[in-house]
Write a protein that holds these residues in place. Structure first.
Motif, PDB file in Angstrom:
ATOM      1  N   ARG A  17       0.839  -1.202   0.000  1.00  0.00           N
ATOM      2  CA  ARG A  17       0.000   0.000   0.000  1.00  0.00           C
ATOM      3  C   ARG A  17       0.870   1.248   0.000  1.00  0.00           C
ATOM      4  O   ARG A  17       1.943   1.269   0.588  1.00  0.00           O
ATOM      5  CB  ARG A  17      -0.860   0.047   1.265  1.00  0.00           C
ATOM      6  N   SER A  23      -4.824  11.917   7.001  1.00  0.00           N
ATOM      7  CA  SER A  23      -4.916  11.195   8.278  1.00  0.00           C
ATOM      8  C   SER A  23      -3.789  10.166   8.394  1.00  0.00           C
ATOM      9  O   SER A  23      -3.207   9.977   9.460  1.00  0.00           O
ATOM     10  CB  SER A  23      -6.282  10.529   8.428  1.00  0.00           C
ATOM     11  N   ASP A  24      -3.467   9.514   7.285  1.00  0.00           N
ATOM     12  CA  ASP A  24      -2.387   8.525   7.311  1.00  0.00           C
ATOM     13  C   ASP A  24      -1.028   9.194   7.494  1.00  0.00           C
ATOM     14  O   ASP A  24      -0.182   8.719   8.247  1.00  0.00           O
ATOM     15  CB  ASP A  24      -2.377   7.705   6.018  1.00  0.00           C
ATOM     16  N   SER A  27      -0.476  10.094  10.907  1.00  0.00           N
ATOM     17  CA  SER A  27      -0.325   8.924  11.769  1.00  0.00           C
ATOM     18  C   SER A  27       1.087   8.348  11.736  1.00  0.00           C
ATOM     19  O   SER A  27       1.437   7.513  12.551  1.00  0.00           O
ATOM     20  CB  SER A  27      -1.335   7.849  11.371  1.00  0.00           C
ATOM     21  N   TYR A  28       1.866   8.769  10.763  1.00  0.00           N
ATOM     22  CA  TYR A  28       3.258   8.322  10.700  1.00  0.00           C
ATOM     23  C   TYR A  28       4.212   9.502  10.901  1.00  0.00           C
ATOM     24  O   TYR A  28       5.324   9.498  10.391  1.00  0.00           O
ATOM     25  CB  TYR A  28       3.511   7.600   9.370  1.00  0.00           C
ATOM     26  N   PHE A  30       5.037  10.779  13.994  1.00  0.00           N
ATOM     27  CA  PHE A  30       5.534  10.908  15.368  1.00  0.00           C
ATOM     28  C   PHE A  30       6.166   9.609  15.840  1.00  0.00           C
ATOM     29  O   PHE A  30       6.046   8.573  15.179  1.00  0.00           O
ATOM     30  CB  PHE A  30       4.377  11.279  16.304  1.00  0.00           C
ATOM     31  N   GLN A  44       3.884   0.572   2.635  1.00  0.00           N
ATOM     32  CA  GLN A  44       3.838  -0.709   3.341  1.00  0.00           C
ATOM     33  C   GLN A  44       3.951  -1.826   2.312  1.00  0.00           C
ATOM     34  O   GLN A  44       3.034  -2.020   1.499  1.00  0.00           O
ATOM     35  CB  GLN A  44       2.507  -0.863   4.073  1.00  0.00           C
ATOM     36  N   ARG A  68      10.929   2.507   9.426  1.00  0.00           N
ATOM     37  CA  ARG A  68      10.175   2.658  10.667  1.00  0.00           C
ATOM     38  C   ARG A  68       9.663   1.306  11.123  1.00  0.00           C
ATOM     39  O   ARG A  68       9.197   0.500  10.311  1.00  0.00           O
ATOM     40  CB  ARG A  68       8.986   3.580  10.400  1.00  0.00           C
ATOM     41  N   ASP A  88       7.076   1.627   6.307  1.00  0.00           N
ATOM     42  CA  ASP A  88       6.572   0.958   7.510  1.00  0.00           C
ATOM     43  C   ASP A  88       6.953  -0.517   7.461  1.00  0.00           C
ATOM     44  O   ASP A  88       6.277  -1.332   6.834  1.00  0.00           O
ATOM     45  CB  ASP A  88       5.052   1.120   7.601  1.00  0.00           C
TER      46      ASP A  88
ATOM     47  N   TYR B  33      -6.091  -2.208  14.607  1.00  0.00           N
ATOM     48  CA  TYR B  33      -4.684  -2.088  14.191  1.00  0.00           C
ATOM     49  C   TYR B  33      -4.217  -3.437  13.646  1.00  0.00           C
ATOM     50  O   TYR B  33      -3.525  -3.510  12.637  1.00  0.00           O
ATOM     51  CB  TYR B  33      -3.804  -1.644  15.357  1.00  0.00           C
ATOM     52  N   LYS B  38      -2.657  -0.362   9.934  1.00  0.00           N
ATOM     53  CA  LYS B  38      -1.957   0.925   9.903  1.00  0.00           C
ATOM     54  C   LYS B  38      -2.224   1.747  11.149  1.00  0.00           C
ATOM     55  O   LYS B  38      -3.266   1.625  11.769  1.00  0.00           O
ATOM     56  CB  LYS B  38      -2.231   1.709   8.618  1.00  0.00           C
ATOM     57  N   GLU B  39      -1.248   2.581  11.444  1.00  0.00           N
ATOM     58  CA  GLU B  39      -1.265   3.414  12.644  1.00  0.00           C
ATOM     59  C   GLU B  39      -2.528   4.282  12.714  1.00  0.00           C
ATOM     60  O   GLU B  39      -3.033   4.564  13.801  1.00  0.00           O
ATOM     61  CB  GLU B  39      -0.010   4.297  12.589  1.00  0.00           C
ATOM     62  N   THR B  40      -3.040   4.665  11.563  1.00  0.00           N
ATOM     63  CA  THR B  40      -4.257   5.487  11.501  1.00  0.00           C
ATOM     64  C   THR B  40      -5.419   4.799  12.208  1.00  0.00           C
ATOM     65  O   THR B  40      -6.352   5.445  12.663  1.00  0.00           O
ATOM     66  CB  THR B  40      -4.620   5.714  10.018  1.00  0.00           C
ATOM     67  N   GLY B  45      -2.661   6.266  17.130  1.00  0.00           N
ATOM     68  CA  GLY B  45      -2.855   7.078  15.933  1.00  0.00           C
ATOM     69  C   GLY B  45      -4.071   7.975  16.051  1.00  0.00           C
ATOM     70  O   GLY B  45      -4.038   9.150  15.685  1.00  0.00           O
ATOM     71  N   LEU B  49      -4.302  12.067  16.100  1.00  0.00           N
ATOM     72  CA  LEU B  49      -5.093  12.889  15.176  1.00  0.00           C
ATOM     73  C   LEU B  49      -5.875  13.955  15.952  1.00  0.00           C
ATOM     74  O   LEU B  49      -5.937  15.118  15.534  1.00  0.00           O
ATOM     75  CB  LEU B  49      -6.047  12.011  14.351  1.00  0.00           C
ATOM     76  N   VAL B  63     -11.006  14.882   8.279  1.00  0.00           N
ATOM     77  CA  VAL B  63     -10.060  13.780   8.040  1.00  0.00           C
ATOM     78  C   VAL B  63     -10.069  12.790   9.218  1.00  0.00           C
ATOM     79  O   VAL B  63      -9.574  11.684   9.102  1.00  0.00           O
ATOM     80  CB  VAL B  63      -8.604  14.253   7.763  1.00  0.00           C
ATOM     81  N   PRO B  67     -11.007   7.382  10.506  1.00  0.00           N
ATOM     82  CA  PRO B  67     -10.274   6.700  11.595  1.00  0.00           C
ATOM     83  C   PRO B  67     -11.112   6.537  12.870  1.00  0.00           C
ATOM     84  O   PRO B  67     -11.043   5.482  13.503  1.00  0.00           O
ATOM     85  CB  PRO B  67      -9.089   7.628  11.855  1.00  0.00           C
TER      86      PRO B  67
END
Lengths: 466, 434
Positions: A17, A23-24, A27-28, A30, A44, A68, A88, B33, B38-40, B45, B49, B63, B67
């Motif tokens: 992916r 949003s994604d 989410s990556y 931090f 991924q 990561r 990832d 998860y 994914k972390e989202t 995650g 957000l 957004v 999630p």
């Protein structure tokens, strides 16, 4: 990255992916340290050839790439500080083979370290490195950061158990280093160079780990001290008496009080320090060592020795140590976890310096950690929304590093340099020492695409926590 | 609507996100998860957000919708969290803030309004639903419909759920449900029974058995009149005002009973009742009454154990049993020991714990209907572990989990050899009560 770049990435990634939604990307952005940095895309895929092709493309287009794991890093290792692509690698979690005959494990980078522990134990073996986050951190991340853990005292850290690697170089080639043998002196030891290089020299896609036979038994000793310096002396007494515990952990008064407030376990809150020992080995030898260790602690002023009698009681004692981290963040929300490390003999002095720093900057400083190997965790508990306090914290942290280096120690025992400690590198390594490291980086990664912004300070870079 | 940063921080409970130190300890316990990868779709995650909204880094709050929508709300992350982050509160507040800003299409708006304001809170509507189900099953329509293939064409995969609906209770039988039953033998407690909306409509039999078991164990049981839906489905969908409204109605209804305990038999409802105190904490007039209500609220397993367990159970013949925990019972009410104790005290059973027993089954209120595919991915994981136990009976303690496990059994073609039951049904069977 331009939209043409993203399109090319999508054409390379056929089996996985490519995430580009806001949003994604957030989410990556931090890890377990500080700061938010948006990547342009998150990739991924389990396919090593695809990853290598992506790195080739990134190298051609000068796009930064960041490997990561599960981003539990405390020093900023996986942060995409200059944008670009996050890989990832936690999705590469399929390979976990234990070979009893060769005493090795072969793993892919996304395997959780705790799963390696379990798989090894099933066959009566031990993978010793045991970072506290092992149930959530990946072995790839552990290798990148050269993670430690309480057992480092007797067994060493991650790098001592990695004997072979498969790696994607910053120019997108796939190479192998080391192999399946413990003895291997063919050429430069690139394996040791890669482990702990914090993802700046390449992407680990497979590893061969050394395993040990699991010790048949273990015992725990808790020693209570009225004086922190006495506790420090006990540590060197035990070690110089020829006893090598698997773990030797220290909790100071502030940690003891925090744990008792958080969950009363019957710890002595008036004591200035507690030392927890775990001894492992043959049951007969253990019995003798436990007795000897207890006597040595008493001889330097331990006021109380507790020896748990069964597995349940042992677990309870170690639970106290595990609760320190959660307990202290109940005091204030922000936790600056340091891992400055000093030679064992300097632990009492380091403790003194830490107390001075605490008073000088008026910060809430708690000390606990892996005392047996000098790897202390001075933690400053603060509130990042309080700018004035954070300013004092920044100065205190800088002084902790200075103290560690002045006492012959190091900036980081197990968390890595990342973005957090880069400004202090020259202090420990000297100009030429740091320059030699930079030259290695330049030779491996001429276009500086592999996890840029880590380890080496940018001109004028300072520690910023707010 | 005002979008000032302060306003957003307040609405999204930004303050509470600061206790997240992003350690990632929540990752291994999060079902979404694990399945979405994914972390989202991880707790860390999602909290991040919300944090980003509070820090002004995310400007377009929409957004967050996907999630947050895809979170099951199982709250296993709270149990795993070392620093006590109040994930449930953050999720609830964020969902409510998003719902306030969202422009639903006209049909969705109507459906939400009908379901949340007219159906669940209305015992008449829920009775009608129950009766309609009975009519549907008994009249022969069900057979015709099932053979017609029309079920495959229903939206939201409702056809899959139709096949696992429990046998309905006839309107006549429904009227026979006792409203007051005296304790058998020595009286230990007076308890007020919470019937719940879906439990009452679809699992009326379990409610009746619950009342009988409580009496058997030594309780005077009162089925309080004028009680209503607990409001959990509303709260989880961001309809906080409606949830508070229902809570107040229940508080009034149960105050009159003056019982020792308010007893429920559904993990999800129980968690909501347990949190009324928190739900109305900022309401001066109601805070104390809500807290008193929550203090009295108990899962039925707790009360049965408090009474000394179930007397006179018939021995089973080595039946293999496994137990699918209700997330809300485990992670919110923290009721873990009692159901297991009741179950393992049934003489003669062979209890086998499944792997990852604490993972959500994917039911999560109406999650399995509105996010069918995601829910089935989670259920498939659960069924893998369920099958591995070799159990012929799967015990649950929540209506949603019960339906979901029945669906799982059907999907795995195990309907002939494995059954799913509510703990109460199982205990009643062992006690010879029907």
């Amino acid at each position: 990255m331009t939209s043409a770049h993203i399109e090319e990435v999508m054409s390379i990634v056929k089996t996985g992916r490519v995430l580009t939604d806001e949003s994604d990307r957030f989410s990556y952005s931090f890890d377990g340290s500080f700061g938010t940095y948006l990547p342009d895309a998150v990739i991924q895929t389990k396919n090593v050839e695809e990853l290598a092709a992506l790195v080739k493309f990134a190298n051609r287009e000068r796009i930064p790439v960041y490997p990561r794991g599960q981003s539990t890093c405390l020093s900023g290792g996986p942060l995409p500080v200059k944008g670009g692509m996050v890989f990832d690698l936690s999705v590469m979690n399929d390979l976990l083979e234990i070979s009893e005959e060769d005493l090795v494990a072969v793993v892919s980078p996304g395997v959780l370290t705790a799963d390696i522990h379990k798989a090894a134990e099933k066959k009566g073996l031990l993978y010793p490195p045991d970072p506290s986050s092992s149930h959530v951190s990946t072995i790839g991340g552990n290798m990148a950061e050269n993670s430690g853990g309480p057992r480092g005292l007797k067994y060493g850290v991650t790098k001592d158990y990695v004997i072979g690697l498969e790696l994607i170089t910053p120019e997108g080639e796939i190479i192998k280093t080391g192999g399946r043998t413990v003895k291997n002196v063919t050429g430069y030891d690139l394996t040791k160079l890669i482990v702990g290089s914090e993802g700046t020299l390449g992407i680990i896609t497979k590893a061969v780990l050394r395993l040990l036979p699991k010790p048949p038994a273990s015992e725990t000793v808790m020693a209570v001290f009225n004086n922190l310096v006495d506790a420090g002396s006990a540590i060197s007494k035990i070690l110089s008496a020829g006893i090598l515990p698997a773990k030797m952990e220290l909790m100071d008064q502030a940690s003891i009080a925090a744990v008792e407030n958080y969950e009363p376990l019957g710890l002595p809150v008036d004591a200035e320090a507690i030392i927890l020992l775990e001894l492992d080995g043959h049951p007969a030898a253990l019995k003798d060592e436990v007795k000897q260790a207890a006597e040595l602690c008493k001889s330097v002023g331990a006021r109380d020795i507790r020896i748990p009698q069964n597995a349940v009681e042992r677990a309870e004692v170690w639970r106290a140590r595990k609760l320190v981290s959660p307990a202290i963040v109940r005091i204030k929300p922000t936790k600056i976890s340091e891992d400055a490390t000093v030679p064992r003999s300097k632990i009492p002095q380091m403790c003194e310096r830490l107390q001075q720093i605490r008073d000088k900057y008026n910060v809430h400083l708690v000390v606990f950690g892996h005392a047996g190997d000098g790897n202390l965790h001075p933690n400053i508990i603060c509130d990042k929304s309080d700018k004035e306090e954070m300013n004092r914290v920044e100065q205190a942290v800088a002084e902790i590093f200075t103290a560690a280096v002045e006492l012959g120690g190091t900036l980081s025992g197990e968390h890595g340099i990342g973005t957090m400690k880069a400004p202090f590198m020259e202090m420990e390594l000297g100009t030429v020492g740091l320059d030699m490291m930079k030259r290695i980086k330049e030779a491996w990664d001429p276009n500086n695409i592999m996890n840029p912004g880590k380890i080496f300070p940018e001109p004028g870079q300072k520690l910023e926590l707010s | 609507m005002s979008q000032s940063l302060e306003q957003l921080q307040k609405e999204f409970l930004y303050e509470k996100t600061n206790s997240c130190v992003q350690c990632g300890y929540c990752l291994p316990v999060c079902p979404t998860y694990a399945t979405m990868g994914k972390e989202t779709h991880s707790p860390r995650g999602r909290i991040n957000l919300v944090k980003m909204v509070g820090e002004g880094k995310i400007k377009d709050v929409s957004v967050l919708e996907e999630p947050l929508d895809l979170c099951l709300g199982c709250r296993a992350c709270e149990t795993a969290c070392p620093t006590g982050v109040e994930y449930g509160s953050i999720l609830e507040a964020a969902r409510a803030a998003l719902v306030r800003r969202k422009k639903f299409s006209a049909p969705v708006r109507l459906l939400r309004k009908t379901m949340f304001k007219k159906v669940f809170p209305s015992s008449r509507m829920m009775k009608l639903t129950g009766n309609a189900l009975w009519l549907y099953q008994k009249s022969g329509i069900q057979k015709v419909v099932q053979s017609s293939g029309i079920m495959k064409k229903l939206p939201y995969h409702l056809g899959d759920f139709e096949a696992i609906a429990p046998p309905a209770v006839s309107p006549a039988e429904r009227k026979q449900t006792p409203v007051r039953v005296g304790a058998k033998g020595e009286k230990k407690y007076t308890v007020a029974f919470f019937t719940g909306c879906i439990m009452d409509a679809m699992f009326q039999r379990i409610n009746r058995l619950s009342v009988l078991l409580l009496a058997e164990a030594g309780c005077d049981v009162i089925v309080v009149p004028n009680q209503t839906c607990c409001g959990a489905l509303h709260a989880h969908s961001g309809e906080m005002e409606e949830a508070r409204h229902l809570a107040k109605q229940n508080i009034i209804a149960f105050e009159k009973a003056n019982a020792d305990f308010i007893v429920n038999n559904a993990g999800g409802c129980g968690a909501m009742l347990y949190e009324y105190g928190h739900l109305l904490a900022d309401d001066k007039e109601w805070a104390d009454r809500a807290a008193a209500f929550s203090t009295k609220s108990r899962d039925i397993s707790q009360v049965l154990i408090a009474c000394g367990g179930m007397p006179d159970l018939q021995p089973r013949s080595g039946e293999r049993v496994t137990y699918q925990r209700s997330c809300h019972m485990t992670n919110v009410q923290k009721v873990v020991r009692e159901p297991l104790e009741l179950l393992t005290n049934v003489p003669g059973i062979k209890f086998v714990e499944m792997e990852e027993a604490n993972m959500c089954c994917g039911s999560a209120g109406i999650y399995n209907i509105v996010h069918y595919d995601e829910s089935m991915d989670i259920l498939d994981e659960k069924m893998k572990h369920t099958k591995a136990t070799g159990a012929s009976t799967v015990i649950t303690t929540n209506p949603g989990c019960l339906l979901q496990m029945k669906l799982g059994i059907q999907r795995e073609n195990l309907s002939g050899s494995v059954r799913a039951m509510h703990l109460i049904e199982y205990l009643a069977e062992a006690a010879g009560i029907s």
